[in-house]
Design a protein around this motif. Sequence first.
Motif, PDB file in Angstrom:
ATOM      1  N   PHE A 435      53.852  29.410  53.552  1.00  0.00           N
ATOM      2  CA  PHE A 435      53.177  30.702  53.397  1.00  0.00           C
ATOM      3  C   PHE A 435      53.772  31.527  52.251  1.00  0.00           C
ATOM      4  CE2 PHE A 435      52.558  29.651  57.959  1.00  0.00           C
ATOM      5  CZ  PHE A 435      51.182  29.447  57.888  1.00  0.00           C
ATOM      6  N   ALA A 436      55.000  31.247  51.859  1.00  0.00           N
ATOM      7  CA  ALA A 436      55.594  31.959  50.724  1.00  0.00           C
ATOM      8  C   ALA A 436      54.819  31.653  49.444  1.00  0.00           C
ATOM      9  CB  ALA A 436      57.064  31.572  50.571  1.00  0.00           C
ATOM     10  N   THR A 437      54.520  30.368  49.221  1.00  0.00           N
ATOM     11  CA  THR A 437      53.739  29.985  48.035  1.00  0.00           C
ATOM     12  C   THR A 437      52.312  30.504  48.134  1.00  0.00           C
ATOM     13  OG1 THR A 437      55.076  27.992  47.737  1.00  0.00           O
ATOM     14  CG2 THR A 437      52.918  28.032  46.670  1.00  0.00           C
ATOM     15  N   SER A 438      51.728  30.390  49.322  1.00  0.00           N
ATOM     16  CA  SER A 438      50.358  30.868  49.529  1.00  0.00           C
ATOM     17  C   SER A 438      50.244  32.355  49.205  1.00  0.00           C
ATOM     18  CB  SER A 438      49.934  30.610  50.981  1.00  0.00           C
ATOM     19  OG  SER A 438      48.746  31.290  51.271  1.00  0.00           O
ATOM     20  N   ASP A 439      51.194  33.144  49.734  1.00  0.00           N
ATOM     21  CA  ASP A 439      51.162  34.595  49.498  1.00  0.00           C
ATOM     22  C   ASP A 439      51.442  34.931  48.032  1.00  0.00           C
ATOM     23  OD1 ASP A 439      50.619  34.895  52.146  1.00  0.00           O
ATOM     24  OD2 ASP A 439      52.646  35.546  52.724  1.00  0.00           O
ATOM     25  N   LYS A 440      52.318  34.138  47.414  1.00  0.00           N
ATOM     26  CA  LYS A 440      52.642  34.381  46.010  1.00  0.00           C
ATOM     27  C   LYS A 440      51.412  34.196  45.125  1.00  0.00           C
ATOM     28  CE  LYS A 440      55.870  33.008  42.349  1.00  0.00           C
ATOM     29  NZ  LYS A 440      56.973  32.103  41.975  1.00  0.00           N
ATOM     30  N   ILE A 441      50.645  33.139  45.368  1.00  0.00           N
ATOM     31  CA  ILE A 441      49.409  32.906  44.608  1.00  0.00           C
ATOM     32  C   ILE A 441      48.454  34.077  44.791  1.00  0.00           C
ATOM     33  CG2 ILE A 441      47.346  31.458  44.423  1.00  0.00           C
ATOM     34  CD1 ILE A 441      49.130  29.062  45.156  1.00  0.00           C
ATOM     35  N   ARG A 442      48.259  34.485  46.044  1.00  0.00           N
ATOM     36  CA  ARG A 442      47.333  35.588  46.326  1.00  0.00           C
ATOM     37  C   ARG A 442      47.789  36.884  45.666  1.00  0.00           C
ATOM     38  NH1 ARG A 442      48.136  37.414  52.051  1.00  0.00           N
ATOM     39  NH2 ARG A 442      49.886  38.399  50.960  1.00  0.00           N
ATOM     40  N   GLN A 444      49.984  37.458  43.148  1.00  0.00           N
ATOM     41  CA  GLN A 444      50.043  37.493  41.685  1.00  0.00           C
ATOM     42  C   GLN A 444      48.640  37.518  41.079  1.00  0.00           C
ATOM     43  OE1 GLN A 444      52.714  34.691  39.875  1.00  0.00           O
ATOM     44  NE2 GLN A 444      54.517  35.607  40.832  1.00  0.00           N
ATOM     45  N   LEU A 445      47.689  36.892  41.739  1.00  0.00           N
ATOM     46  CA  LEU A 445      46.299  36.996  41.277  1.00  0.00           C
ATOM     47  C   LEU A 445      45.809  38.433  41.424  1.00  0.00           C
ATOM     48  CD1 LEU A 445      44.678  33.707  42.645  1.00  0.00           C
ATOM     49  CD2 LEU A 445      45.007  34.323  40.247  1.00  0.00           C
ATOM     50  N   LEU A 446      46.185  39.079  42.523  1.00  0.00           N
ATOM     51  CA  LEU A 446      45.774  40.468  42.744  1.00  0.00           C
ATOM     52  C   LEU A 446      46.343  41.374  41.665  1.00  0.00           C
ATOM     53  CD1 LEU A 446      44.149  42.249  44.666  1.00  0.00           C
ATOM     54  CD2 LEU A 446      46.243  42.630  45.985  1.00  0.00           C
ATOM     55  N   GLU A 447      47.593  41.131  41.271  1.00  0.00           N
ATOM     56  CA  GLU A 447      48.197  41.919  40.191  1.00  0.00           C
ATOM     57  C   GLU A 447      47.437  41.725  38.875  1.00  0.00           C
ATOM     58  OE1 GLU A 447      52.336  41.054  39.752  1.00  0.00           O
ATOM     59  OE2 GLU A 447      52.834  41.624  41.821  1.00  0.00           O
ATOM     60  N   ALA A 448      46.841  40.556  38.709  1.00  0.00           N
ATOM     61  CA  ALA A 448      46.061  40.265  37.491  1.00  0.00           C
ATOM     62  C   ALA A 448      44.620  40.756  37.600  1.00  0.00           C
ATOM     63  CB  ALA A 448      46.073  38.766  37.224  1.00  0.00           C
ATOM     64  N   GLY A 449      44.296  41.417  38.721  1.00  0.00           N
ATOM     65  CA  GLY A 449      42.949  41.962  38.892  1.00  0.00           C
ATOM     66  C   GLY A 449      41.968  41.010  39.534  1.00  0.00           C
ATOM     67  N   ILE A 450      42.457  39.941  40.170  1.00  0.00           N
ATOM     68  CA  ILE A 450      41.585  38.955  40.828  1.00  0.00           C
ATOM     69  C   ILE A 450      41.911  38.943  42.324  1.00  0.00           C
ATOM     70  CG2 ILE A 450      40.909  36.525  40.949  1.00  0.00           C
ATOM     71  CD1 ILE A 450      41.868  36.265  38.020  1.00  0.00           C
ATOM     72  N   GLN A 451      40.891  39.235  43.126  1.00  0.00           N
ATOM     73  CA  GLN A 451      41.113  39.324  44.566  1.00  0.00           C
ATOM     74  C   GLN A 451      40.517  38.113  45.277  1.00  0.00           C
ATOM     75  OE1 GLN A 451      39.504  42.856  46.351  1.00  0.00           O
ATOM     76  NE2 GLN A 451      40.604  42.584  48.270  1.00  0.00           N
ATOM     77  N   LEU A 452      41.342  37.449  46.100  1.00  0.00           N
ATOM     78  CA  LEU A 452      40.869  36.319  46.903  1.00  0.00           C
ATOM     79  C   LEU A 452      40.318  36.828  48.226  1.00  0.00           C
ATOM     80  CD1 LEU A 452      43.705  33.658  46.382  1.00  0.00           C
ATOM     81  CD2 LEU A 452      41.524  33.868  45.172  1.00  0.00           C
ATOM     82  N   LYS A 453      39.220  36.210  48.663  1.00  0.00           N
ATOM     83  CA  LYS A 453      38.580  36.585  49.928  1.00  0.00           C
ATOM     84  C   LYS A 453      38.463  35.341  50.795  1.00  0.00           C
ATOM     85  CE  LYS A 453      37.232  40.946  49.049  1.00  0.00           C
ATOM     86  NZ  LYS A 453      37.366  42.087  49.939  1.00  0.00           N
ATOM     87  N   ASP A 454      39.130  35.364  51.939  1.00  0.00           N
ATOM     88  CA  ASP A 454      39.038  34.251  52.885  1.00  0.00           C
ATOM     89  C   ASP A 454      37.917  34.524  53.877  1.00  0.00           C
ATOM     90  OD1 ASP A 454      41.256  32.825  51.836  1.00  0.00           O
ATOM     91  OD2 ASP A 454      42.612  34.234  52.831  1.00  0.00           O
ATOM     92  N   GLY A 455      36.997  33.573  54.016  1.00  0.00           N
ATOM     93  CA  GLY A 455      35.883  33.736  54.936  1.00  0.00           C
ATOM     94  C   GLY A 455      35.567  32.440  55.650  1.00  0.00           C
ATOM     95  N   PRO A 456      34.597  32.471  56.556  1.00  0.00           N
ATOM     96  CA  PRO A 456      34.254  31.265  57.322  1.00  0.00           C
ATOM     97  C   PRO A 456      33.774  30.114  56.437  1.00  0.00           C
ATOM     98  CG  PRO A 456      32.623  33.009  57.644  1.00  0.00           C
ATOM     99  CD  PRO A 456      33.778  33.629  56.944  1.00  0.00           C
ATOM    100  N   ASP A 457      33.242  30.453  55.243  1.00  0.00           N
ATOM    101  CA  ASP A 457      32.742  29.402  54.346  1.00  0.00           C
ATOM    102  C   ASP A 457      33.766  29.006  53.282  1.00  0.00           C
ATOM    103  OD1 ASP A 457      30.279  29.433  55.661  1.00  0.00           O
ATOM    104  OD2 ASP A 457      29.564  31.096  54.413  1.00  0.00           O
ATOM    105  N   GLY A 458      35.001  29.475  53.446  1.00  0.00           N
ATOM    106  CA  GLY A 458      36.036  29.139  52.482  1.00  0.00           C
ATOM    107  C   GLY A 458      36.524  30.360  51.740  1.00  0.00           C
ATOM    108  N   THR A 459      37.252  30.142  50.661  1.00  0.00           N
ATOM    109  CA  THR A 459      37.844  31.236  49.876  1.00  0.00           C
ATOM    110  C   THR A 459      37.044  31.452  48.602  1.00  0.00           C
ATOM    111  OG1 THR A 459      40.050  30.702  50.750  1.00  0.00           O
ATOM    112  CG2 THR A 459      39.944  32.068  48.751  1.00  0.00           C
ATOM    113  N   THR A 460      36.754  32.721  48.339  1.00  0.00           N
ATOM    114  CA  THR A 460      36.064  33.095  47.112  1.00  0.00           C
ATOM    115  C   THR A 460      36.940  34.114  46.371  1.00  0.00           C
ATOM    116  OG1 THR A 460      34.846  34.849  48.246  1.00  0.00           O
ATOM    117  CG2 THR A 460      33.770  32.690  48.082  1.00  0.00           C
TER     118      THR A 460
END
Length: 463
Positions: A435-442, A444-460
């Motif tokens: 989860f450390a790597t998972s959270d780091k990816i999420r 650092q992407l957010l800091e770059a202005g890209i937000q990940l969204k986890d949903g029932p159909d996967g991540t967008t």
Amino acid sequence: MYVCGPTVYSNVHLGNCRTFISFDMIFRYLKHLGYKVRYVRNITDAGHLTDDADQGEDKISKKARLEKLEPMEVVQQYTLDFHNVMRQFNALPPSIEPTATGHIVEQIEIIKNIIDKGYAYERNGSVYFDVVKFNTDHRYGKLSGRNLEDMIANTRDLNAQDEKENAQDFALWKKANPDHIMRWPSPWGDGFPGWHLECTVMSSKYLGDTFDIHGGGMDLKFPHHECEIAQGEAAHGCSPVNYWLHANMLTLNGKKMSKSTGNSILPKELFTGDNDFMEKGFSPSVVRFFMMQAHYRSVLDFSNDAILAAEKGYNRINEAITLLDKLPVSQSSSFSINEWKEKCYAAMNDDFNTPILVAELFEGASLIQKINSGSESINQEDLTVLQQTFRDFFYDVLGLKSSQESLIGDETEHLDKAMQLLIDLRAQARANRDFATSDKIRDQLLEAGIQLKDGPDGTTYTL
């Protein structure tokens, strides 16, 4: 609608862009309301002298001399730059885009007309508009609120104005010096038209002696637009414009934009981030959205913090738009969607008040999130109204693109592939309980202005 276009002797700067984006928004809204709009925006490719005066060198001729180019090479280069920047800002092209050099004959004819009416005189191959004579029959200064007697009393004697009967008189035609590159034959000798004349000629040719809207930057109100009124009334005997609209200036970090002081930024530098003022680049749609958050008649200050905040707001509305087609439908609505829709139109009907409209879109975005979470309900009829209204104002009126659409060329495809790789790596890390790597990816992407969204159909992801 006639809007004073660029003088094409250098790259279009951000302040000019704000003016043209403002009138693009007005053009879009009038079309949205169902009006048939003839939008004329000129290209000034001759006659605009340095310091906006009646003396000095033509700006395009000066650039051509410095660069050792033909003047029309300069014109072509910077006209293409202007069109490219406007295209990036998603501005619609005008209905007609005439040039000053394409209307020399018409400018000569209107000068003859004004001379015949007694409002102009020739001196040594130049022709000047007689402001004092005009003011006896009309009123010079009514747009800017200036009084001619006060202007005369406060005028300093200038050697360069020896030919003029009065310091306030302005050039309709200027005699060309032997070394002046851009010149045309006329009844008064070889020369070139005054800067103010082209707009009177082209607006009346394509829109009539009196037309609805004339726009431009606030800096053009005096003397340019004041002189246009005088020329129009002298030549045609009627007031040329029903409504004058002026877009205010853009400042940078609280100071006037100026190339000479280095306090300026070009659109390209803003998009790429290659500048000393912003911490990163911003898409043209984010910049346009930032401009729409201020009324076109108010001064707008550009700063790193301000545009970062605008980017967050733009992303918030984009996120809501992505949910519009996925919202759950109920039997009834828990609110009045038509009341919200009326507020959107009321804002735009109040002198094109885009900051109020943007505030209403934020209200709409909050409502969409509540419907999505189940705390508010909406029926199918109201949902259709919500979807249509949101898209009408975001895309058609404000002229914005979604965060995905605002990417240029193959960038969208490249970004999708890179993001899919990161999403897969994050999913693999989560499956391995890393989860450390998972959270780091999420994060650092957010800091770059890209937000990940986890949903029932996967991540967008959203920008």
